[in-house]
Design a protein around this motif. Sequence first.
Motif: not given
Length: 505
Positions: A344-359
């Motif tokens: 779950r933590s890894k999934t949230n990190q990846i989701a957060r990293r994906v969202s960081n692509r959009y400033v």
Amino acid sequence: LWRLHAVLGGARVAFTAALLAVGGWLVIDQAVSIGQFVAIEIVFLTILVNLEKLISGVDSIFDILTALAKLDNTFQHEGVDISPFNPQDSQPVEGAAWLKNFSETHPPSDRRAPWRWMAFLAVTFFATLFLPWTQTVSMVGTVTMDNPMERPAALHAAENGRLSTWFVREGQVVRAGDTLMIMEEIGAEYLDPALLQNMEQSQEAKESAFTAYSQKARAVSMQLAQAREGMAPQLAAAQLKVQVDSTDWVAYHVGERVAERQKDRADSLLALGVISRQAWETQQVTWQKARAQAQSQRQKWTSSRADYRAKKIALQENLAKLESTLAAAQAESAGATEAATQARSKTNQIARRVSNRYVVAPRDGVVIELAKLAPGALVKKDEEILTVVPAYAEVVVMASCEPNDIPLLEAGQRAMVAFDGYPMLPIPGWPEHSVGMFEAKVRFVSAAATQEGGGFAVVLEPSETWPPALRAGTNSHVTLLLKDVPLWFELWRQLNGLPANRSAS
């Protein structure tokens, strides 16, 4: 003039002698300490020295008064026309005739005129000394946003990446949540386009395993509880059987002993010939049966005791197995919980990293200071990208006060503030009547000095409407209003380097 200097010198000698006499008497009488006496003497001598310096400039004043007297003697007289059209003044005279004509046409004026001028200047100066003077404390500060959530926000890159697209320009108004730019991923482990979906499936599988292990642990726990509940009745039944067999054995053992005594009596009677041999044999058979039954019951009692111990051991072994199975199931459930949490933590990190692509814009405001980057340029982590400032927000002044002036400050005090870039005409002593200064009041005074500069932070909020075009970062000059005192008191305080008076409030 020399008389004035003589009087002043004599007064200084007399005053010094009186001060030494009175101070010496007070020191001898221990009314004041020697340090206090020296301090008082220094203060009064400083006043005398400053007064002498003031009197030493009287020469210029006397020269001015003499010039005024001469002009008065020349122009101010009655009944004589000294205009350019006076025929007597236009007649050519020479020598003594000219002097006689001038003395006749310009009679001497009143000799009291210079003293009138001196009296007027003295009264004016004396009255000026009693004009009200507002004591002030000066500070410098900077305009900043009142609400910390409305202060300029510099956006930085959350991860390393490559600039893909700009969606804004400098000066553009944006709303909270608007996309400002898009970045592309450059990390090799994050290039899979389906990485997030795969991590979500892995997370679901580990969560399902956690659910299965949890159900297994609950089932084993129920079995263990049932086994513990059934153990007591089973042991009680076995214990009861042992007690019954023991009672039966005691009864048969008593019957054996009775039959044995009857056999011994039959033997004695047979020897005396009282009973027949058939009766004796019958008694022997009865004794053998009682003996066999007692031995059989004893064996049965011993077997029931062995069965009780075996039953107890078997039940305890079954409980131990169930407890071991439960512990294993709980361990597997804990491992599944950890695996599911990590997934779950890894999934949230990846989701957060994906969202960081959009400033996106954190708040409503105006975009400024765009990074000088073109699409395709690499952006490093924590590199500043742009800044968003609110279009308008309530502002305050953050000023720094010297430690010597801190005792004079308190919350609610009035102040006048001047901002750089706005025309200002200050009036010392009457700051409330200054032009280009705005009213404010003290909101907060720091209880400790800042590490930079050693000053104390002071926050001032507006008491009236400040310029609407005022921006954060503008330098400001703060004049804190203290007590109103006479002008002579302020001059005396400045000459002696004494602190200002605290406000009456």
